[in-house]
Design a protein around this motif. Structure first.
Motif, PDB file in Angstrom:
ATOM      1  N   GLU A 208      58.678  -4.107  -1.710  1.00 22.47           N
ATOM      2  CA  GLU A 208      60.021  -3.885  -1.169  1.00 22.47           C
ATOM      3  C   GLU A 208      61.074  -4.050  -2.251  1.00 22.47           C
TER       4      GLU A 208
ATOM      5  N   LYS B  54      60.166  -2.598   4.096  1.00 22.33           N
ATOM      6  CA  LYS B  54      61.590  -2.258   4.050  1.00 22.33           C
ATOM      7  C   LYS B  54      61.861  -1.278   2.915  1.00 22.33           C
ATOM      8  N   GLY B  55      62.728  -0.318   3.186  1.00 17.53           N
ATOM      9  CA  GLY B  55      63.069   0.677   2.175  1.00 17.53           C
ATOM     10  C   GLY B  55      62.245   1.944   2.298  1.00 17.53           C
TER      11      GLY B  55
ATOM     12  N   THR C  86      66.534   3.541  -6.255  1.00 19.38           N
ATOM     13  CA  THR C  86      67.244   4.301  -5.227  1.00 19.38           C
ATOM     14  C   THR C  86      67.037   5.812  -5.323  1.00 19.38           C
TER      15      THR C  86
ATOM     16  N   ASN D  88      63.515  -0.986  -3.190  1.00 20.23           N
ATOM     17  CA  ASN D  88      64.954  -1.107  -2.948  1.00 20.23           C
ATOM     18  C   ASN D  88      65.770  -1.018  -4.234  1.00 20.23           C
TER      19      ASN D  88
END
Length: 604
Positions: free
Chosen positions: A420, A442-443, A427, A424
């Motif tokens: 994660e 997440k991400g 980008t 993150n």
């Protein structure tokens, strides 16, 4: 804000001053007034009413009572004050624990700015440079605090703050728990691999020199904006073989296997565009036993420079290398001034491979079989025979891709958090998690692999000749040119360690009453010890095999400095520094034949 406080912060914490200068204060939310005894007290507006942070009758007596009840745990060296208030707790704690240092965490910048309109930090702290943290700086500064005080930190909480800032306090404790877990994990990793990383880097040197660097010698433009798939060995891989076969046959995306998934793919007749590996253990060679036995030459291997050297022995296909952050030898021998791209070591080869793909220019990464959790008590896909047993006592619950609860263990959870972190911070890469029943990452966007194919993989993207676009230069000359420097440095290191041990022996022979002569010897010892730390051979080879010992010696050295009795101090120096220096000599002897062997192979 009081001029007094601006001067204090300008001297001790200019960054906080800049933050507070931009804070708008609502004077109606925080009020300072006189208590019944005449001392100032503080009240704050909370849930439509004012609540007192300190007693409205006798704040000093109240705080003395709270501090009397507070027990500092054995070994704790630092107190983190959760809430500044009017500082009565600091004064009482300082009287009770004069040798302890302090930091303040005020969760609300607005409250802090309001308090500093009345409370003088100069009067409260005197000449002490007490750092004050806010929500904006706590995570970064807390890590530094925990490292500085070796986790010997205890929190003192104002009762009102405990209620008002319950979530912030929970986050604070959770951060400390996570930090301790990570430190323990790092310690275990270093204990397990510190010697092995260096041994592998040395023994892999001939292969590293004679194979292309995947991040330097391959034309990255051919991967720009292309999709790539990381195939891991989680249980959900069993659902995806036909989808992966379709992707492979039509060249819809580059397929990279990580870890054990290579065996499941081979078993189903799917050859990835490359297999990736970095595990430093001897056991890692088991992953490629089937491939080597079948003499499969059509799967290139991308290996980390500190991978278990047994893994890349007799590999039948083409090989590429990537320099890992645990390798200090290869960058030095190639050319220590050269800015080599490296991949940061991580708990999982999937994390390392994600870094690799992002650096190669891929802009769409698809995760397959990245469960990072158990699925029906399975942690590996079918056909993988060396998964460990599940320990029910160590299971923790996490959210899965469907928002449901699944169970995992700390190792998998660390991998997820590390993945994660990189996702993150990258980008410009879209990441799709196609893992059925896997842990939520997440991400990423969860999408079934067949849906990813339909939406995003609708044309041929793979260049079947990507292996031919190589611009490798022969680096053997650089390595051999550094050999003489390396051996000269090794000879110097041997002399330094001998001198250090002789100084310790000489100190023991001097009468304890002759403190000046002993002090002069210790100054000389310190000079040679610093010289050892700057030595090229020590820095690039020996110290990398002694990370745990170096950290332990650093902690011991802090305690030795506090010892005033010269006899006791010399005993501790001989015990800790003497044994450390002997270990340095032992590690020189250990790595020497392996380095000789590798450098000899380069001449062949």
């Amino acid at each position: 804000m009081l001029i007094d406080n601006k001067n204090y912060l300008r001297l001790h914490n200019r960054d906080l001053l800049n933050i507070l200068n931009r804070v708008e204060i609502n004077s109606e939310d925080t009020k300072i007034e006189k208590s019944k005894t005449g001392e100032l007290t503080l009240k704050m507006f909370h849930r439509n009413v004012f609540k007192y942070v300190h007693s409205k009758y006798d704040p000093i007596r109240e705080m003395s009572r709270l501090v009397d009840q507070f027990e500092l745990e054995e070994g704790k060296k630092h107190i983190l004050l959760f809430g500044l208030g009017l500082g009565y707790h600091y004064t009482s704690l300082k009287e009770k624990f004069p040798d302890v240092t302090f930091t303040v965490y005020e969760p609300s910048e607005e409250v802090l700015a309001s308090i500093l309109g009345s409370l003088s930090l100069k009067e409260l702290f005197g000449n002490e440079a007490i750092k004050i943290l806010t929500n904006r700086t706590i995570n970064q500064e807390l890590r530094t605090l925990l490292q500085t005080y070796n986790n010997q930190l205890q929190i003192f909480t104002l009762p009102f703050y405990e209620k008002l800032y319950k979530q912030e306090l929970n986050d604070l404790y959770q951060y400390m728990v996570d930090h301790l877990k990570n430190k323990k994990s790092t310690l275990v990793t270093n204990v397990s691999f510190q010697k092995r990383w260096t041994l592998n880097a040395v023994k892999n040197l001939p292969k590293i020199i004679n194979t292309p660097n995947v991040l330097k010698d391959i034309d990255k433009s051919q991967f720009e904006d292309k999709p790539a798939i990381i195939v891991s060995a989680g249980p959900s891989l069993d659902f995806e073989y036909e989808n992966l076969r379709k992707i492979k046959e039509k060249g819809l995306a580059y397929i990279f296997s990580v870890g054990s998934s290579i065996n499941s793919l081979i078993e189903h007749g799917i050859y990835p565009d490359a297999a990736c590996t970095y595990d430093p253990t001897e056991r890692n060679q088991i992953v490629f036993e089937k491939l080597k036995a079948k003499q499969i030459r059509d799967i290139p291997l991308i290996f980390g420079s500190t991978v278990g050297y047994e893994t890349i022995e007799d590999y039948p296909g083409e090989m590429f290398h990537m320099i890992t952050s645990q390798d200090t030898i290869t960058p030095f021998l190639l050319n220590e001034k050269e800015d080599l791209e490296i991949v940061i070591d991580a708990p999982s080869i999937a994390v390392v491979t994600f870094q690799l793909l992002a650096n190669l220019g891929f802009r769409k990464v698809i995760l397959v079989g990245q469960n990072l959790a158990y699925d029906n008590n399975k942690s590996y896909a079918s056909g993988i025979e060396y998964g460990g047993e599940i320990n029910d006592n160590k299971l923790i619950s996490v959210e899965n891709v469907n928002g449901e609860t699944v169970y995992t263990e700390e190792g998998f959870d660390r991998m997820r958090k590390q993945l994660e972190l990189y996702i993150n911070s990258t980008t410009n890469v879209e990441v799709y998690n196609t893992t059925v029943n896997g842990a939520k990452i997440k991400g990423t966007v969860f999408l079934r692999l067949e849906d990813v194919i339909q939406k995003y993989l609708n044309k041929k993207e793979v260049d079947n000749n990507w292996l031919n676009n190589i611009k490798q230069e022969n680096a053997q000359f650089d390595v051999l040119s550094y050999k003489n420097q390396l051996y000269k440095s090794k000879m110097e290191l041997g002399k330094i360690t001998k001198e250090l041990l002789e100084i310790i022996q000489q100190c023991n022979e001097i009468p304890r009453s002759n403190s000046i002569q002993i002090e002069n010897k210790l100054i000389r010892f310190d000079k040679y010890f610093k010289k050892m730390k700057k030595n090229m051979y020590y820095k690039n080879i020996v110290s990398q095999m002694m990370r745990v010992q170096i950290e332990r010696l650093s902690e011991d050295a802090k305690d030795i400095k506090l010892v005033n009795n010269i006899g006791k101090k010399l005993q501790l120096i001989e015990l800790h520094f003497g044994s450390f220096i002997n270990e340095v000599s032992n590690h020189i002897d250990f790595i020497e034949p392996h380095l000789e062997e590798s450098l000899a192979k380069l001449k062949e």
